[in-house]
Design a protein around this motif. Structure first.
Motif, PDB file in Angstrom:
ATOM      1  N   GLY A   1      34.271  33.540  57.299  1.00  0.00           N
ATOM      2  CA  GLY A   1      35.280  34.148  56.433  1.00  0.00           C
ATOM      3  C   GLY A   1      35.136  33.815  55.073  1.00  0.00           C
ATOM      4  O   GLY A   1      35.485  34.866  54.347  1.00  0.00           O
ATOM      5  N   LEU A   2      34.777  32.606  54.686  1.00  0.00           N
ATOM      6  CA  LEU A   2      34.181  32.478  53.214  1.00  0.00           C
ATOM      7  C   LEU A   2      33.356  33.537  52.735  1.00  0.00           C
ATOM      8  O   LEU A   2      33.401  34.157  51.785  1.00  0.00           O
ATOM      9  CB  LEU A   2      33.790  31.076  52.896  1.00  0.00           C
ATOM     10  N   ILE A   3      32.315  33.877  53.663  1.00  0.00           N
ATOM     11  CA  ILE A   3      31.147  34.671  53.183  1.00  0.00           C
ATOM     12  C   ILE A   3      31.765  36.072  53.045  1.00  0.00           C
ATOM     13  O   ILE A   3      31.548  36.703  52.116  1.00  0.00           O
ATOM     14  CB  ILE A   3      30.152  34.527  54.152  1.00  0.00           C
ATOM     15  N   GLY A   4      32.434  36.520  53.982  1.00  0.00           N
ATOM     16  CA  GLY A   4      33.211  37.657  53.973  1.00  0.00           C
ATOM     17  C   GLY A   4      34.101  37.744  52.652  1.00  0.00           C
ATOM     18  O   GLY A   4      34.088  39.054  51.823  1.00  0.00           O
ATOM     19  N   GLY A   5      34.843  36.847  52.434  1.00  0.00           N
ATOM     20  CA  GLY A   5      35.777  36.931  51.345  1.00  0.00           C
ATOM     21  C   GLY A   5      34.839  37.105  49.938  1.00  0.00           C
ATOM     22  O   GLY A   5      35.345  37.827  48.969  1.00  0.00           O
ATOM     23  N   PHE A   6      34.017  36.194  49.866  1.00  0.00           N
ATOM     24  CA  PHE A   6      32.965  36.544  48.539  1.00  0.00           C
ATOM     25  C   PHE A   6      32.283  37.889  48.368  1.00  0.00           C
ATOM     26  O   PHE A   6      32.343  38.544  47.548  1.00  0.00           O
ATOM     27  CB  PHE A   6      31.949  35.353  48.750  1.00  0.00           C
ATOM     28  N   ALA A   7      31.962  38.321  49.540  1.00  0.00           N
ATOM     29  CA  ALA A   7      31.751  39.798  49.561  1.00  0.00           C
ATOM     30  C   ALA A   7      32.662  40.832  49.100  1.00  0.00           C
ATOM     31  O   ALA A   7      32.600  41.661  48.337  1.00  0.00           O
ATOM     32  CB  ALA A   7      30.983  40.111  50.842  1.00  0.00           C
ATOM     33  N   ALA A   8      33.713  40.421  49.594  1.00  0.00           N
ATOM     34  CA  ALA A   8      34.824  41.289  49.382  1.00  0.00           C
ATOM     35  C   ALA A   8      35.251  41.210  47.835  1.00  0.00           C
ATOM     36  O   ALA A   8      35.461  42.264  47.258  1.00  0.00           O
ATOM     37  CB  ALA A   8      36.246  40.923  50.136  1.00  0.00           C
ATOM     38  N   PHE A   9      35.281  40.131  47.252  1.00  0.00           N
ATOM     39  CA  PHE A   9      35.313  39.992  45.686  1.00  0.00           C
ATOM     40  C   PHE A   9      34.356  40.604  44.962  1.00  0.00           C
ATOM     41  O   PHE A   9      34.862  41.101  44.006  1.00  0.00           O
ATOM     42  CB  PHE A   9      35.230  38.572  45.439  1.00  0.00           C
ATOM     43  N   LEU A  10      33.052  40.885  45.662  1.00  0.00           N
ATOM     44  CA  LEU A  10      32.164  41.893  44.903  1.00  0.00           C
ATOM     45  C   LEU A  10      32.154  43.258  45.047  1.00  0.00           C
ATOM     46  O   LEU A  10      31.550  44.113  44.649  1.00  0.00           O
ATOM     47  CB  LEU A  10      30.716  41.453  44.999  1.00  0.00           C
ATOM     48  N   MET A  11      33.285  43.697  45.594  1.00  0.00           N
ATOM     49  CA  MET A  11      33.504  45.124  46.003  1.00  0.00           C
ATOM     50  C   MET A  11      34.082  45.801  44.729  1.00  0.00           C
ATOM     51  O   MET A  11      34.916  45.229  44.058  1.00  0.00           O
ATOM     52  CB  MET A  11      34.480  45.347  47.217  1.00  0.00           C
ATOM     53  N   PRO A  12      33.935  47.097  44.686  1.00  0.00           N
ATOM     54  CA  PRO A  12      34.313  47.953  43.457  1.00  0.00           C
ATOM     55  C   PRO A  12      35.794  48.091  43.601  1.00  0.00           C
ATOM     56  O   PRO A  12      36.434  48.524  42.542  1.00  0.00           O
ATOM     57  CB  PRO A  12      33.676  49.352  43.766  1.00  0.00           C
ATOM     58  N   CYS A  13      36.471  47.769  44.644  1.00  0.00           N
ATOM     59  CA  CYS A  13      37.960  47.738  44.794  1.00  0.00           C
ATOM     60  C   CYS A  13      38.610  46.527  44.225  1.00  0.00           C
ATOM     61  O   CYS A  13      39.569  46.430  43.746  1.00  0.00           O
ATOM     62  CB  CYS A  13      38.351  47.882  46.149  1.00  0.00           C
ATOM     63  N   ILE A  14      37.942  45.497  44.195  1.00  0.00           N
ATOM     64  CA  ILE A  14      38.370  44.235  43.657  1.00  0.00           C
ATOM     65  C   ILE A  14      37.860  43.660  42.321  1.00  0.00           C
ATOM     66  O   ILE A  14      38.768  43.158  41.633  1.00  0.00           O
ATOM     67  CB  ILE A  14      38.078  43.025  44.788  1.00  0.00           C
ATOM     68  N   PHE A  15      36.522  43.551  42.179  1.00  0.00           N
ATOM     69  CA  PHE A  15      35.943  43.140  41.101  1.00  0.00           C
ATOM     70  C   PHE A  15      36.526  43.722  39.743  1.00  0.00           C
ATOM     71  O   PHE A  15      36.787  42.806  39.001  1.00  0.00           O
ATOM     72  CB  PHE A  15      34.372  43.190  41.265  1.00  0.00           C
ATOM     73  N   PRO A  16      36.735  45.058  39.397  1.00  0.00           N
ATOM     74  CA  PRO A  16      37.064  45.442  38.416  1.00  0.00           C
ATOM     75  C   PRO A  16      38.736  44.951  38.186  1.00  0.00           C
ATOM     76  O   PRO A  16      39.087  44.966  36.996  1.00  0.00           O
ATOM     77  CB  PRO A  16      37.142  47.055  38.454  1.00  0.00           C
ATOM     78  N   MET A  17      39.400  44.533  39.063  1.00  0.00           N
ATOM     79  CA  MET A  17      40.635  44.233  38.895  1.00  0.00           C
ATOM     80  C   MET A  17      40.739  42.748  38.365  1.00  0.00           C
ATOM     81  O   MET A  17      42.126  42.321  37.859  1.00  0.00           O
ATOM     82  CB  MET A  17      41.432  44.307  40.198  1.00  0.00           C
ATOM     83  N   VAL A  18      39.834  42.057  38.294  1.00  0.00           N
ATOM     84  CA  VAL A  18      39.659  40.644  37.792  1.00  0.00           C
ATOM     85  C   VAL A  18      40.376  40.599  36.338  1.00  0.00           C
ATOM     86  O   VAL A  18      41.251  39.773  36.012  1.00  0.00           O
ATOM     87  CB  VAL A  18      38.672  39.857  38.252  1.00  0.00           C
ATOM     88  N   PRO A  19      39.662  41.279  35.497  1.00  0.00           N
ATOM     89  CA  PRO A  19      40.154  40.939  33.952  1.00  0.00           C
ATOM     90  C   PRO A  19      41.587  41.617  33.939  1.00  0.00           C
ATOM     91  O   PRO A  19      42.214  40.852  33.011  1.00  0.00           O
ATOM     92  CB  PRO A  19      38.929  41.812  33.310  1.00  0.00           C
ATOM     93  N   LEU A  20      41.940  42.590  34.654  1.00  0.00           N
ATOM     94  CA  LEU A  20      43.348  43.055  34.226  1.00  0.00           C
ATOM     95  C   LEU A  20      44.164  42.315  34.910  1.00  0.00           C
ATOM     96  O   LEU A  20      45.396  42.002  34.318  1.00  0.00           O
ATOM     97  CB  LEU A  20      43.372  44.492  34.941  1.00  0.00           C
ATOM     98  N   THR A  21      44.180  41.495  36.160  1.00  0.00           N
ATOM     99  CA  THR A  21      44.904  40.517  36.779  1.00  0.00           C
ATOM    100  C   THR A  21      45.065  39.359  35.862  1.00  0.00           C
ATOM    101  O   THR A  21      46.311  38.913  35.678  1.00  0.00           O
ATOM    102  CB  THR A  21      44.680  40.195  38.201  1.00  0.00           C
ATOM    103  N   VAL A  22      44.005  38.787  35.325  1.00  0.00           N
ATOM    104  CA  VAL A  22      44.196  37.464  34.529  1.00  0.00           C
ATOM    105  C   VAL A  22      44.620  37.688  33.235  1.00  0.00           C
ATOM    106  O   VAL A  22      45.751  37.039  32.759  1.00  0.00           O
ATOM    107  CB  VAL A  22      42.594  36.917  34.454  1.00  0.00           C
ATOM    108  N   SER A  23      44.504  38.971  32.824  1.00  0.00           N
ATOM    109  CA  SER A  23      45.225  39.418  31.432  1.00  0.00           C
ATOM    110  C   SER A  23      46.416  39.428  31.453  1.00  0.00           C
ATOM    111  O   SER A  23      47.510  39.105  30.738  1.00  0.00           O
ATOM    112  CB  SER A  23      44.517  40.810  30.847  1.00  0.00           C
ATOM    113  N   PHE A  24      47.124  40.060  32.694  1.00  0.00           N
ATOM    114  CA  PHE A  24      48.574  39.920  33.185  1.00  0.00           C
ATOM    115  C   PHE A  24      49.034  38.746  33.079  1.00  0.00           C
ATOM    116  O   PHE A  24      50.078  38.453  32.522  1.00  0.00           O
ATOM    117  CB  PHE A  24      48.884  40.799  34.380  1.00  0.00           C
ATOM    118  N   PHE A  25      48.525  37.629  33.771  1.00  0.00           N
ATOM    119  CA  PHE A  25      48.997  36.402  33.767  1.00  0.00           C
ATOM    120  C   PHE A  25      49.175  35.773  32.314  1.00  0.00           C
ATOM    121  O   PHE A  25      50.198  35.300  32.129  1.00  0.00           O
ATOM    122  CB  PHE A  25      48.152  35.558  34.779  1.00  0.00           C
TER     123      PHE A  25
END
Length: 562
Positions: A90-114
């Motif tokens: 599950g961890l490996i799958g989660g790390f892979a998902a984090f590197l997906m184009p649907c999630i990775f570009p959302m990191v700066p936006l989400t952190v900036s929101f907080f």
């Protein structure tokens, strides 16, 4: 970080089975004839409450007067190993998902929101923590729902049924096609918009729906990973398997968001979004395609189609991973790929790993054991051409082999080199009495991954092979053999389950449940000439010295009874 996760993910799939191991538990289905066309599937077998379902390490206790000096794996330890393996997957799958184009570009936006909306660093961190907790809650709840809807035993039973293995094969092929760019798997837009609208609310409700929005918006990327993980976790027989798998997945997904909210300066070290994100998807697509063949192989073996023999399976894997390597060096492109102007060092290293794996598999076409992936390959007996047998002097077959029951059906396809077992319990017990040797019962299965791993990693050791061949009469009982029917005179209704026993596989399953109170494979039982346990039975144990001690304890117990 991108480099590390890409390499880690690839290595985990290529060499799966060499680390944490889960035991297989095979359950027969009644009157399923997958090779005969569409027929209705009857309900799964019912067993009484005193039957133990566990992870291949069941211990059937001998009588008080019998020796209990066996070396075997405790049930609790095997369960922990299995759950830890699911969690790590599950961890490996989660790390892979984090590197997906649907999630990775959302990191700066989400952190900036907080950081902007909260007004203070402390509040931003607390909101990010809650955001991460809600991500975990959502995915773990999904895992729990899967178990509650089907039940752990039923999901485990499905893993050995031909119809569902074929459906799993088709499902993974669909996932692979999605990752390769053929289409996107998305949720209904009305549902996505409704979840997203609720994320604008303040407080805990708003944070919860923000987490839910991440889950639904990224489904086109994470759906295939989640689906594959749930199939793998659910079919391991662990009641908490799907929930544990989803916990590992969601933890790996949530932690980066929380860390970057706590330390925003870390985002400067993140690589920029670009074509490499789609490359992660494509690599996963190839891996999904390779994994799909394992489910098709299960069907082929269980129903004796003989279409996906070992060399055919290896040929397909060599082509799949060869194409992956060509893709990594830019010789193959898919619809959403960006131009590859040069090879980065990380991409080059990953390419070397992939091509090395391809070269490693090539000798398997001529019968090389390929121990690191043997658990996933069809048995060596299905190999049409094995160079080691060409130069052998007659093999190890005994003179009465041709007269043994079921010998022709099993031996050429199933048994590993250097062994000459029986395949019928009564026949083997009679041979044990005649030769004055203890009987070793190997409850195994065509679809049992860890049975193949035990044979490749442990039974291939010269010390283990000599102990089994010289000190025991070996009988291999396949519990998922659907093709071999029992004669009418030998068919019966099981007093344990109330089901009709009409195939060799059902007979062996019923015998294991009735005699040893277990339905997990592999299970190794050492019995005397009256069929009574000499020492507690053992599941898979990949430590050669411990397994040798288990065998030796059975030998000594047999001598003590003489």
């Amino acid at each position: 970080m991108k480099i590390f996760f890409q390499i880690l993910l690839t290595m985990s799939f290529l060499f799966q089975g060499t680390g944490f191991a889960q035991e297989d538990s095979l359950v027969s289905f009644d009157d399923i004839e997958f090779s005969q066309g569409a027929q209705e599937m009857e309900a799964l077998i019912d067993v009484s409450d005193d039957i133990i379902f566990s992870d291949g390490a069941d211990i059937a206790e001998p009588k008080e007067s019998e020796s209990a000096a066996a070396v075997s794996i405790p049930v609790e330890q095997a369960e922990k190993q299995s759950l830890w393996a699911i969690f790590i997957a599950g961890l490996i799958g989660g790390f892979a998902a984090f590197l997906m184009p649907c999630i990775f570009p959302m990191v700066p936006l989400t952190v900036s929101f907080f950081t902007k909306k909260s007004g203070s660093r402390g509040r931003a961190v607390s909101q990010a923590l809650l955001y991460g907790v809600f991500i975990i809650v959502i995915y773990v709840a999904l895992g729990m729902l899967i178990t509650m809807a089907f039940g752990a035993d039923a999901l485990n039973a499905l893993s050995t049924n031909g119809i569902f293995n074929f459906l799993f094969f088709l499902l993974l092929v669909v996932f692979a096609a999605s990752f390769l760019g053929a289409f996107e798997i998305t949720l209904p837009s009305s549902f996505v918009n409704k979840i997203d609208a609720n994320s604008d609310k303040g407080g805990l409700v708003g944070l919860f729906f923000m987490s839910a929005s991440l889950a639904v918006v990224s489904f086109s990327c994470t759906g295939p990973i989640i689906g594959t993980l749930l199939v793998e976790a659910a079919t391991k027989g662990e009641r908490l398997g799907p929930a544990v798998g989803m916990f590992g997945f969601s933890l790996a997904l949530a932690v980066p968001f929380v860390l970057f909210a706590m330390f925003p300066s870390m985002m400067k070290s993140l690589p920029k979004s670009g074509g490499w994100l789609n490359s992660v998807k494509v690599v996963l697509g190839f891996l999904e395609l390779a994994l799909a063949l394992k489910f098709l192989s299960n069907v082929d073996l269980a129903y004796n189609w003989q279409l996906l023999d070992r060399e055919v399976f290896l040929s397909l894997w060599i082509v799949i991973f060869g194409l992956m390597g060509l893709y990594l060096i830019g010789k193959i492109k898919f619809s959403h790929d960006s131009p590859l102007n040069y090879l980065s060092v990380p991409r080059t290293i990953l390419t070397i790993i992939v091509f090395s794996f391809v070269v490693y598999m090539v000798p398997g076409m001529w019968g090389a054991p390929l121990k690191s992936i043997a658990a996933f390959l069809p048995p060596i007996g299905t190999q049409d051409f094995d160079i080691s047998t060409v130069h052998s002097a007659g093999g190890t077959h005994s003179t009465d082999a041709s007269g043994r029951m079921h010998y022709a059906h099993f031996h050429s396809r199933a048994t590993i080199k250097g062994f000459d077992p029986y395949y019928d319990y009564e026949e083997a017990l009679a041979a044990a009495k005649a030769q004055n040797k203890p009987l070793m019962i190997d409850f195994t299965g065509w679809t049992c991954v860890n049975c193949r791993k035990m044979e490749a990693d442990v039974w291939s050791d010269q010390k283990i092979r000599n102990l089994i061949n010289q000190e025991f009469i070996l009988v291999e009982l396949y519990v998922d053999e659907h093709d071999l029917k029992l004669p009418e005179s030998e068919q019966y209704v099981s007093p344990q389950s109330g089901k009709k026993i009409n195939t060799v596989g059902k007979k062996n399953t019923d015998f294991q449940i009735t005699k040893f109170g277990s339905n997990s494979q592999p299970l190794y039982a050492l019995v005397d000439n009256d069929g009574e346990l000499l020492v507690p039975s053992s599941g898979a144990n990949y430590k050669i010295d411990e397994y040798a001690a288990f065998l030796q304890s059975g030998i000594e117990a047999y001598k003590d009874r003489k």
